[in-house]
Design a protein around this motif. Structure first.
Motif, PDB file in Angstrom:
ATOM      1  N   GLY A 253       0.807  -1.213   0.000  1.00  0.00           N
ATOM      2  CA  GLY A 253       0.000   0.000   0.000  1.00  0.00           C
ATOM      3  C   GLY A 253       0.840   1.264   0.000  1.00  0.00           C
ATOM      4  N   GLN A 254       0.233   2.327   0.514  1.00  0.00           N
ATOM      5  CA  GLN A 254       0.888   3.624   0.549  1.00  0.00           C
ATOM      6  C   GLN A 254       1.026   4.107   1.989  1.00  0.00           C
ATOM      7  OE1 GLN A 254      -1.828   5.964  -1.800  1.00  0.00           O
ATOM      8  NE2 GLN A 254      -0.788   5.473  -3.725  1.00  0.00           N
ATOM      9  N   ALA A 255       2.138   4.771   2.257  1.00  0.00           N
ATOM     10  CA  ALA A 255       2.344   5.328   3.584  1.00  0.00           C
ATOM     11  C   ALA A 255       1.349   6.454   3.833  1.00  0.00           C
ATOM     12  CB  ALA A 255       3.765   5.836   3.722  1.00  0.00           C
ATOM     13  N   VAL A 256       0.877   6.585   5.077  1.00  0.00           N
ATOM     14  CA  VAL A 256      -0.070   7.632   5.440  1.00  0.00           C
ATOM     15  C   VAL A 256       0.305   8.165   6.822  1.00  0.00           C
ATOM     16  CG1 VAL A 256      -1.694   5.941   6.387  1.00  0.00           C
ATOM     17  CG2 VAL A 256      -2.512   8.200   5.745  1.00  0.00           C
ATOM     18  N   SER A 257       0.190   9.478   6.994  1.00  0.00           N
ATOM     19  CA  SER A 257       0.549  10.072   8.279  1.00  0.00           C
ATOM     20  C   SER A 257      -0.498   9.757   9.332  1.00  0.00           C
ATOM     21  CB  SER A 257       0.694  11.586   8.134  1.00  0.00           C
ATOM     22  OG  SER A 257      -0.575  12.184   7.896  1.00  0.00           O
ATOM     23  N   LYS A 258      -0.103   9.871  10.587  1.00  0.00           N
ATOM     24  CA  LYS A 258      -1.006   9.556  11.692  1.00  0.00           C
ATOM     25  C   LYS A 258      -2.198  10.507  11.722  1.00  0.00           C
ATOM     26  CE  LYS A 258      -0.762   8.301  16.593  1.00  0.00           C
ATOM     27  NZ  LYS A 258       0.120   8.238  17.808  1.00  0.00           N
ATOM     28  N   ASN A 259      -1.998  11.745  11.269  1.00  0.00           N
ATOM     29  CA  ASN A 259      -3.077  12.734  11.273  1.00  0.00           C
ATOM     30  C   ASN A 259      -4.117  12.487  10.188  1.00  0.00           C
ATOM     31  OD1 ASN A 259      -1.969  14.130  13.437  1.00  0.00           O
ATOM     32  ND2 ASN A 259      -0.736  15.475  12.111  1.00  0.00           N
ATOM     33  N   ASN A 260      -3.787  11.654   9.213  1.00  0.00           N
ATOM     34  CA  ASN A 260      -4.694  11.409   8.078  1.00  0.00           C
ATOM     35  C   ASN A 260      -5.213   9.973   8.039  1.00  0.00           C
ATOM     36  OD1 ASN A 260      -4.582  14.046   6.887  1.00  0.00           O
ATOM     37  ND2 ASN A 260      -2.495  13.571   6.211  1.00  0.00           N
ATOM     38  N   LEU A 261      -5.199   9.313   9.170  1.00  0.00           N
ATOM     39  CA  LEU A 261      -5.666   7.926   9.200  1.00  0.00           C
ATOM     40  C   LEU A 261      -7.142   7.829   8.827  1.00  0.00           C
ATOM     41  CD1 LEU A 261      -3.955   6.571  12.445  1.00  0.00           C
ATOM     42  CD2 LEU A 261      -3.425   5.934  10.083  1.00  0.00           C
ATOM     43  N   GLN A 262      -7.480   6.776   8.080  1.00  0.00           N
ATOM     44  CA  GLN A 262      -8.855   6.495   7.709  1.00  0.00           C
ATOM     45  C   GLN A 262      -9.172   5.036   8.059  1.00  0.00           C
ATOM     46  OE1 GLN A 262      -9.391   7.383   3.573  1.00  0.00           O
ATOM     47  NE2 GLN A 262      -8.889   9.553   3.792  1.00  0.00           N
ATOM     48  N   GLU A 263     -10.463   4.731   8.117  1.00  0.00           N
ATOM     49  CA  GLU A 263     -10.884   3.354   8.397  1.00  0.00           C
ATOM     50  C   GLU A 263     -10.245   2.382   7.414  1.00  0.00           C
ATOM     51  OE1 GLU A 263     -15.290   2.957   9.866  1.00  0.00           O
ATOM     52  OE2 GLU A 263     -15.160   4.543   8.366  1.00  0.00           O
ATOM     53  N   GLY A 264      -9.726   1.282   7.941  1.00  0.00           N
ATOM     54  CA  GLY A 264      -9.125   0.257   7.113  1.00  0.00           C
ATOM     55  C   GLY A 264      -7.624   0.397   6.948  1.00  0.00           C
ATOM     56  N   ASP A 265      -7.050   1.523   7.388  1.00  0.00           N
ATOM     57  CA  ASP A 265      -5.593   1.687   7.319  1.00  0.00           C
ATOM     58  C   ASP A 265      -4.924   0.730   8.298  1.00  0.00           C
ATOM     59  OD1 ASP A 265      -5.863   3.647   5.436  1.00  0.00           O
ATOM     60  OD2 ASP A 265      -5.523   5.327   6.814  1.00  0.00           O
ATOM     61  N   LEU A 266      -3.776   0.192   7.903  1.00  0.00           N
ATOM     62  CA  LEU A 266      -3.005  -0.682   8.784  1.00  0.00           C
ATOM     63  C   LEU A 266      -2.097   0.182   9.655  1.00  0.00           C
ATOM     64  CD1 LEU A 266      -1.958  -3.547   6.319  1.00  0.00           C
ATOM     65  CD2 LEU A 266      -4.173  -3.096   7.409  1.00  0.00           C
ATOM     66  N   VAL A 267      -2.105  -0.045  10.947  1.00  0.00           N
ATOM     67  CA  VAL A 267      -1.266   0.716  11.876  1.00  0.00           C
ATOM     68  C   VAL A 267      -0.231  -0.226  12.488  1.00  0.00           C
ATOM     69  CG1 VAL A 267      -2.876   2.573  12.402  1.00  0.00           C
ATOM     70  CG2 VAL A 267      -3.097   0.417  13.616  1.00  0.00           C
ATOM     71  N   PHE A 268       1.020   0.227  12.524  1.00  0.00           N
ATOM     72  CA  PHE A 268       2.137  -0.633  12.926  1.00  0.00           C
ATOM     73  C   PHE A 268       2.811  -0.115  14.194  1.00  0.00           C
ATOM     74  CE2 PHE A 268       1.490  -1.322   8.450  1.00  0.00           C
ATOM     75  CZ  PHE A 268       1.675  -2.679   8.292  1.00  0.00           C
ATOM     76  N   PHE A 269       3.340  -1.058  14.971  1.00  0.00           N
ATOM     77  CA  PHE A 269       4.001  -0.759  16.232  1.00  0.00           C
ATOM     78  C   PHE A 269       5.277  -1.595  16.349  1.00  0.00           C
ATOM     79  CE2 PHE A 269      -0.596  -0.760  16.458  1.00  0.00           C
ATOM     80  CZ  PHE A 269      -0.903   0.506  16.941  1.00  0.00           C
ATOM     81  N   ARG A 270       6.224  -1.093  17.129  1.00  0.00           N
ATOM     82  CA  ARG A 270       7.456  -1.855  17.304  1.00  0.00           C
ATOM     83  C   ARG A 270       7.157  -3.205  17.930  1.00  0.00           C
ATOM     84  NH1 ARG A 270       9.321   3.172  18.771  1.00  0.00           N
ATOM     85  NH2 ARG A 270       9.011   2.717  20.985  1.00  0.00           N
ATOM     86  N   GLY A 271       6.301  -3.211  18.920  1.00  0.00           N
ATOM     87  CA  GLY A 271       5.957  -4.464  19.570  1.00  0.00           C
ATOM     88  C   GLY A 271       7.140  -5.063  20.301  1.00  0.00           C
ATOM     89  N   SER A 272       7.046  -6.344  20.592  1.00  0.00           N
ATOM     90  CA  SER A 272       8.114  -7.035  21.304  1.00  0.00           C
ATOM     91  C   SER A 272       9.146  -7.561  20.314  1.00  0.00           C
ATOM     92  CB  SER A 272       7.528  -8.199  22.112  1.00  0.00           C
ATOM     93  OG  SER A 272       8.541  -8.936  22.748  1.00  0.00           O
ATOM     94  N   GLY A 273      10.344  -7.030  20.388  1.00  0.00           N
ATOM     95  CA  GLY A 273      11.414  -7.510  19.514  1.00  0.00           C
ATOM     96  C   GLY A 273      11.422  -6.895  18.142  1.00  0.00           C
ATOM     97  N   GLY A 274      10.527  -5.939  17.851  1.00  0.00           N
ATOM     98  CA  GLY A 274      10.478  -5.317  16.537  1.00  0.00           C
ATOM     99  C   GLY A 274      11.256  -4.010  16.504  1.00  0.00           C
ATOM    100  N   SER A 275      11.175  -3.334  15.363  1.00  0.00           N
ATOM    101  CA  SER A 275      11.869  -2.057  15.183  1.00  0.00           C
ATOM    102  C   SER A 275      11.033  -1.167  14.278  1.00  0.00           C
ATOM    103  CB  SER A 275      13.251  -2.285  14.564  1.00  0.00           C
ATOM    104  OG  SER A 275      13.120  -2.813  13.253  1.00  0.00           O
ATOM    105  N   THR A 276      11.499   0.048  14.025  1.00  0.00           N
ATOM    106  CA  THR A 276      10.754   0.962  13.165  1.00  0.00           C
ATOM    107  C   THR A 276      10.643   0.427  11.752  1.00  0.00           C
ATOM    108  OG1 THR A 276      11.487   2.844  14.483  1.00  0.00           O
ATOM    109  CG2 THR A 276      10.693   3.309  12.258  1.00  0.00           C
ATOM    110  N   SER A 277      11.707  -0.158  11.229  1.00  0.00           N
ATOM    111  CA  SER A 277      11.699  -0.680   9.859  1.00  0.00           C
ATOM    112  C   SER A 277      11.126  -2.087   9.775  1.00  0.00           C
ATOM    113  CB  SER A 277      13.122  -0.665   9.295  1.00  0.00           C
ATOM    114  OG  SER A 277      13.972  -1.473  10.100  1.00  0.00           O
ATOM    115  N   ALA A 278      11.160  -2.803  10.874  1.00  0.00           N
ATOM    116  CA  ALA A 278      10.623  -4.176  10.906  1.00  0.00           C
ATOM    117  C   ALA A 278       9.726  -4.318  12.127  1.00  0.00           C
ATOM    118  CB  ALA A 278      11.754  -5.192  10.934  1.00  0.00           C
TER     119      ALA A 278
END
Length: 452
Positions: A386-411
């Motif tokens: 898909g396409q990158a979208v800023s946090k201020n422009n989020l819409q329904e159905g957008d995928l939101v990502f988090f570092r989580g446990s053991g993750g990073s910004t790029s992964a």
């Protein structure tokens, strides 16, 4: 020799019963199911009629007492015509046009509620009962009757993973309660157990959450099919009241489920032929949950709900379910959100991709696929679609990502689906379930992608 005798003799020749009681129980079941097989046939009618079997042209439910339905002022002219075609039963001349004087041959009068002049519910709901003791109450005279608004709220909250039953069925279920006298708490409680809250294959294929008509030999094939789920509510409740309430004298869920009734008949049986009393325990527990939800609906304890208040509640509920809660959301995005919500309450299972269990990226992939979008399986790959979208422009159905446990910004190690109003749906971790959370509660947010 009648059909019941033939079946009974055949069964006796094939099985050796452990006790005379088991043999008698099966005999009673066969007599009940087939004893009047030849007296309730229906004419062959080529035009569509949901009360007539397409296989043999006979009435689908040969045991049901259709007189109360035909003579009820709540029954539409078309349904009354279908039943008359299927059974030959004609409306009586004394049928009242007033909702307050509806007659019911299946049970006592609806002592727990009245009907107002607008045809909607004024049920006089009793919100002071012990929710753990509902299974021992008479399903017609003691269990609380529910309003349309209460039924809609129960469906919205507890059947939210079902694609079969929706808030639009609330009025039909209320009419089943009104017509048969059986509390909607019992109707919905049994349906929830039998269909896994409306998610079973039988429910999905037949619009039948009760598994009504299903057999162990061919459950999906023999289960009755309904154009609308609420159509089956009246038939099921009619059958329960006729067979268990009046026929066996089983006035409560406990007496029906344990066999503690004058006929000694149970509702569910084990493969060994014994009554499965756990059925009553489970249905009673479910009814307690539904009752507590009903108590939370505005006006539940006063008995002063009106047609206008119930219908405006349904209108608000419909708007809440269908409106776009974030600006500019696409229809595909809303489809993704709706598909994801079907899994609310599903256990987290690492690597899971089914209704039995999902992990975070599995939930996202399933929701996208249900909306016609194919995406990779893992979070590490989904961050690149898909396409990158800023946090201020989020819409329904957008995928939101988090570092989580053991993750990073790029992964990133975790992903969810934005649903609007600063919230997202996620499958969090082992020991948890799919749920809705606030985005503001995450300090490890790394980005979002738009796939729809």
């Amino acid at each position: 020799m009648g059909l019941a005798d033939t079946i009974r003799n055949k069964v006796n020749s094939l099985f050796n019963f452990d006790s005379q009681q088991q043999s008698n129980q099966l005999k009673n079941k066969i007599d009940t199911l087939y004893g009047k097989q030849n007296t309730a046939t229906a004419p062959n009618i080529n035009s569509f009629n949901p009360f007539i079997s397409k296989r043999d042209g006979q009435v689908i439910n040969k045991m049901a007492d259709y007189k109360p339905i035909v003579n009820s002022s709540a029954t539409s002219d078309k349904v009354r015509e279908w039943i008359t075609q299927a059974t030959g039963i004609q409306p009586t001349n004394t049928m009242s046009n007033s909702s307050n004087s509806t007659q019911n041959e299946n049970s006592t009068a609806l002592s727990s509620g009245t009907i107002n002049s607008n045809g909607d519910d004024n049920v006089g709901f009793n919100g002071n009962l012990d929710s753990s003791s509902l299974g021992s109450l008479d399903v017609a005279t003691q269990l609380p009757k529910l309003s349309t608004a209460q039924i809609a709220e129960i469906i919205k909250k507890h059947f939210n993973r079902s694609s079969v039953i929706s808030t639009s069925d609330a009025e039909g279920i209320y009419n089943a309660q009104k017509t048969t006298g059986m509390s909607a708490l019992a109707i919905l409680g049994i349906g929830a157990l039998e269909s896994g809250w409306g998610t079973s294959n039988i429910a999905k294929k037949t619009n039948n959450i009760w598994g009504y008509g299903a057999t162990n030999v061919n459950p999906e094939g023999n289960a009755h099919r309904y154009g609308q789920m609420s159509q089956g509510a009246t038939q099921f409740a009619t059958e329960f009241m006729k067979t268990y309430y009046n026929g066996y004298g089983a006035k409560s869920i406990n007496s029906a489920g344990t066999g503690n009734n004058p006929k000694g008949m149970g509702y569910a049986y084990t493969d060994g032929g014994a009554i499965d009393s756990s059925w009553a325990t489970q249905v009673s527990s479910i009814m307690g949950k539904l009752y507590n939800t009903a108590k939370g609906v505005s006006g539940s304890n006063t008995g002063n709900s009106s047609s206008n208040s119930s219908r405006s509640y349904l209108n608000r509920l419909s708007y809440a379910n269908n409106s776009n809660t974030s600006s500019g959301g696409s229809s595909k995005g809303r489809q993704i959100v709706a598909a994801a919500k079907q899994y609310l309450g599903t256990p987290y299972v690492y690597g899971g991709t089914s209704s039995s269990g999902v992990d975070c990226s599995g939930l996202v992939q399933l929701a996208a696929k249900a909306s016609g979008i194919d995406i990779p399986r893992t979070t590490y790959d989904q961050i690149n679609v898909g396409q990158a979208v800023s946090k201020n422009n989020l819409q329904e159905g957008d995928l939101v990502f988090f570092r989580g446990s053991g993750g990073s910004t790029s992964a990133p190690g975790h992903v969810g689906i934005y649903i609007g109003n600063g919230q997202y749906i996620q499958a969090p971790k082992t020991g948890d379930v799919v749920k809705i959370s606030n985005l503001s509660g995450r300090s490890d947010y790394v980005g979002a992608r738009r796939i729809a």
